[in-house]
Design an enzyme around this catalytic site. Structure first.
Site, PDB file in Angstrom:
ATOM      1  N   HIS A  88       7.612   5.527   0.518  1.00 37.75           N
ATOM      2  CA  HIS A  88       8.243   4.314  -0.022  1.00 37.75           C
ATOM      3  C   HIS A  88       8.967   4.622  -1.342  1.00 37.75           C
ATOM      4  O   HIS A  88      10.066   4.130  -1.589  1.00 37.75           O
ATOM      5  CB  HIS A  88       7.189   3.236  -0.291  1.00 37.75           C
ATOM      6  CG  HIS A  88       6.481   2.740   0.921  1.00 37.75           C
ATOM      7  ND1 HIS A  88       5.152   2.987   1.157  1.00 37.75           N
ATOM      8  CD2 HIS A  88       6.906   1.990   1.966  1.00 37.75           C
ATOM      9  CE1 HIS A  88       4.787   2.414   2.283  1.00 37.75           C
ATOM     10  NE2 HIS A  88       5.831   1.809   2.812  1.00 37.75           N
TER      11      HIS A  88
ATOM     12  N   HIS B  38       3.255   4.549  -0.695  1.00 37.35           N
ATOM     13  CA  HIS B  38       3.029   5.985  -0.814  1.00 37.35           C
ATOM     14  C   HIS B  38       4.359   6.656  -1.172  1.00 37.35           C
ATOM     15  O   HIS B  38       5.383   5.977  -1.360  1.00 37.35           O
ATOM     16  CB  HIS B  38       2.434   6.548   0.480  1.00 37.35           C
ATOM     17  CG  HIS B  38       3.187   6.148   1.711  1.00 37.35           C
ATOM     18  ND1 HIS B  38       4.470   6.588   1.968  1.00 37.35           N
ATOM     19  CD2 HIS B  38       2.849   5.322   2.737  1.00 37.35           C
ATOM     20  CE1 HIS B  38       4.879   6.067   3.104  1.00 37.35           C
ATOM     21  NE2 HIS B  38       3.928   5.284   3.594  1.00 37.35           N
TER      22      HIS B  38
ATOM     23  N   TYR C 217       0.862  -1.180   0.000  1.00 34.27           N
ATOM     24  CA  TYR C 217       0.000   0.000   0.000  1.00 34.27           C
ATOM     25  C   TYR C 217       0.905   1.240   0.000  1.00 34.27           C
ATOM     26  O   TYR C 217       0.850   2.086   0.879  1.00 34.27           O
ATOM     27  CB  TYR C 217      -0.985   0.003   1.169  1.00 34.27           C
ATOM     28  CG  TYR C 217      -2.300   0.624   0.733  1.00 34.27           C
ATOM     29  CD1 TYR C 217      -3.201  -0.119  -0.027  1.00 34.27           C
ATOM     30  CD2 TYR C 217      -2.612   1.944   1.020  1.00 34.27           C
ATOM     31  CE1 TYR C 217      -4.383   0.437  -0.493  1.00 34.27           C
ATOM     32  CE2 TYR C 217      -3.791   2.510   0.557  1.00 34.27           C
ATOM     33  CZ  TYR C 217      -4.665   1.751  -0.194  1.00 34.27           C
ATOM     34  OH  TYR C 217      -5.830   2.315  -0.651  1.00 34.27           O
TER      35      TYR C 217
END
Ligand code: PAF
Length: 290
Positions: free
Chosen positions: A42, A39, A37
């Site tokens: 990252h 964003h 997940y």
């Protein structure tokens, strides 16, 4: 650019062998371990890894061993297709997206028991969390054999735990801590933010506001740790949507709570906002004198 998606450890080993053959020795691999997940935080880790290594690898694995409740694990946001696209665009060469049974096969029984660095703060509020983190990170280091591994400073204690693990167990990986990436209003980027409704999303800035208030007091000369904690608590008291778990002023190296701030200190907070538990931190340190 193409990126490989692997689901097994054997595929990573084959990729690694191929990379070493092409390099005529050990290929420098930069690893970005994640729980997906993804964003912008990252993506910044992958960009840094890309700049510093011949090959870049990532893992997307929601590690069941580091969750305290089955409910939290089940609700953790997931979007592997979007993750793969983001990683590819950021310049990643290969991502491991394994099933839990690939990482923890039947008969698995060896765990990393982390010492006092894992005891306070997150360790105190999430029993067993760092045992799960340290074990999976050590496994990922064994699987990828990276030269460098990249972690965000938003999870400051996690970074400290991993640095301690690498030092104590002589793991030949350079652990690189990277700055927290924030939204425009200061909220630290986190996969969990996706679960905040609009009102809770607005309220969630309270973590950063509390830290900034304490940082401003510190910059103004306040060195009493209790007074700095009180500054943070006062900001939380103004936000009814946030249930504070801790406000902390700790030694930045040992994570022990301080009475007086004399060296680098970690200001950190944890709070539940709506359905989501959030953490954030800032390090304060005296400027170097010429
Ligand atoms: O920070 C995370 O996303 C996780 O704790 C990590 C380091 C990938 C281990 O599961």
């Amino acid at each position: 650019m193409t990126m490989r998606i692997a689901t097994t450890i054997a595929e990573i080993r084959a990729w690694r062998a191929e990379a070493d053959r092409a390099a005529g020795g050990r290929a420098a691999v930069g690893l970005v371990p994640t729980m997906g997940y993804l964003h912008a935080g990252h993506v910044s880790l992958v960009a840094r890894a890309r700049a510093e290594n011949a090959r870049v690898a990532a893992s997307v694995f929601v590690n069941p061993a580091q969750f305290n409740s089955a409910e939290d694990l089940a609700r953790y946001p997931r979007d592997p297709e979007r993750d793969a696209a983001l990683l590819r665009d950021a310049g990643c060469d290969i991502v491991l997206m394994p099933d839990p049974a690939e990482v923890y096969p039947p008969g698995f029984q060896t765990w990393v028991d982390v010492g006092p660095i894992a005891a306070p703060l997150e360790g105190a509020h999430r029993p067993g969390h760092f045992r799960g983190v340290a074990t999976v990170v050590l496994k990922l280091f064994g699987i990828f054999e990276p030269a460098r591994a990249y972690f965000g400073q938003k999870d400051y204690q996690q970074l400290a735990v991993i640095r301690t693990l690498v030092r104590d167990l002589d793991v030949p990986v350079d652990v690189v801590g990277c700055p927290t990436v924030r939204e425009a209003d200061g909220l630290a980027m986190s996969s969990r933010n996706a679960r905040l409704g609009p009102d809770d999303r607005r309220a969630a800035t309270v973590l950063h506001r509390a830290l900034r208030a304490a940082e401003a007091a510190w910059a103004g000369g306040e060195r009493d740790a209790g007074a700095l904690r009180a500054r943070m608590a006062a900001v939380f008291a103004q936000e009814p949507r946030a249930a504070v778990e801790y406000v902390s002023v700790a030694d930045a190296a040992t994570l022990e709570e301080l009475e007086a701030v004399r060296g680098p200190a970690l200001l950190s907070v944890a709070a539940v906002v709506g359905p989501v538990r959030l953490i954030d931190n800032i390090v304060v340190r005296e400027p170097l004198r010429a």
